[in-house]
Design a protein around this motif. Sequence first.
Motif, PDB file in Angstrom:
ATOM      1  N   THR A  10       0.930  -1.247  -0.041  1.00 39.83           N
ATOM      2  CA  THR A  10      -0.023   0.072  -0.150  1.00 39.83           C
ATOM      3  C   THR A  10       1.211   1.196  -0.415  1.00 39.83           C
ATOM      4  N   LYS A  15       4.583  -1.190  -2.855  1.00 41.62           N
ATOM      5  CA  LYS A  15       4.027  -0.358  -4.015  1.00 41.62           C
ATOM      6  C   LYS A  15       4.986   0.039  -5.079  1.00 41.62           C
ATOM      7  N   GLY A  31      -1.722  -6.507   1.899  1.00 42.08           N
ATOM      8  CA  GLY A  31      -2.236  -4.948   2.291  1.00 42.08           C
ATOM      9  C   GLY A  31      -2.943  -4.659   3.533  1.00 42.08           C
ATOM     10  N   ARG A  33      -4.964  -1.818   3.928  1.00 42.54           N
ATOM     11  CA  ARG A  33      -5.465  -0.688   4.021  1.00 42.54           C
ATOM     12  C   ARG A  33      -5.623  -1.119   2.229  1.00 42.54           C
ATOM     13  N   LYS A  36      -6.173   2.026  -0.025  1.00 41.75           N
ATOM     14  CA  LYS A  36      -5.059   1.940  -1.157  1.00 41.75           C
ATOM     15  C   LYS A  36      -4.759   1.138  -2.364  1.00 41.75           C
ATOM     16  N   LEU A  37      -5.098  -0.628  -1.905  1.00 43.51           N
ATOM     17  CA  LEU A  37      -4.982  -1.387  -2.837  1.00 43.51           C
ATOM     18  C   LEU A  37      -5.944  -1.480  -3.583  1.00 43.51           C
TER      19      LEU A  37
END
Length: 249
Positions: A10, A15, A31, A33, A36-37
């Motif tokens: 994330t 990343k 991850g 979050r 964010k994924l």
Amino acid sequence: MKTAFITGTTSGIGKATAQILASNYRLILCGRRADKLVELQKELEEITEIYPLVFDVRNKVEVFDAVNSLPEKWKAIDVLVNNAGNAHGLSSFQEADLNDLEAMIDINVKGLIYVTKAVLPYMLKQNGGHIVNLSSIAGKETYANGAVYCASKAAVESISKGLRLDLLHSGIKVTNIAPGAVETEFSVVRFKGDKQRASKVYEGYEPLIAQDIAQAIAYAVNQPEYVQIADVTIFPKAQGNGTTFVKKI
């Protein structure tokens, strides 16, 4: 196409690793979050196939449930990048918050163990694969106010060495990557969101960025099958060892 399983995607090194491997691998993005994924999935699914997994590496049940829930075609994992990790606080051992110390052991050591134990059976089944563990210069050199963080990364170093020996006859390669100073969210997390204090860590010199480490990971996993990159330590030019820097301030 080969499949890469990357934890901590994330932000930061995870990343960047996903972004650089996307051209040659299908990606399992992991991850805590979910939002964010989803962002990263949207960015990369135009390049390659993506399968997101939301779990916390500290939670053994979550880890095994997530890995075992993968569709059959995604269980043929060729590369595992154990990137998820954190530092919490920068205090002497006697003054450190016990919760911070436990968090570093739970994420950096136990989390790596859980994920590797969950993924490894699938690599063993296909008689091949590559495990990349992110340690740190802190795992090679202990510094003041970092006793437990350094211990957690020293454990990663030892696990990498031991895995390489234990898996030697299994066709599975093991690479240990030890970054020096890399400017990511790392210091912001360490200093509990204090961005001003975090930014001072990198003042006066040019630190590494996440993409530098991602390129090293890509280099290691894209070697010919008979080549095993065992251990890589990466510093910015201004860094001489774990705590020695040339700063223009």
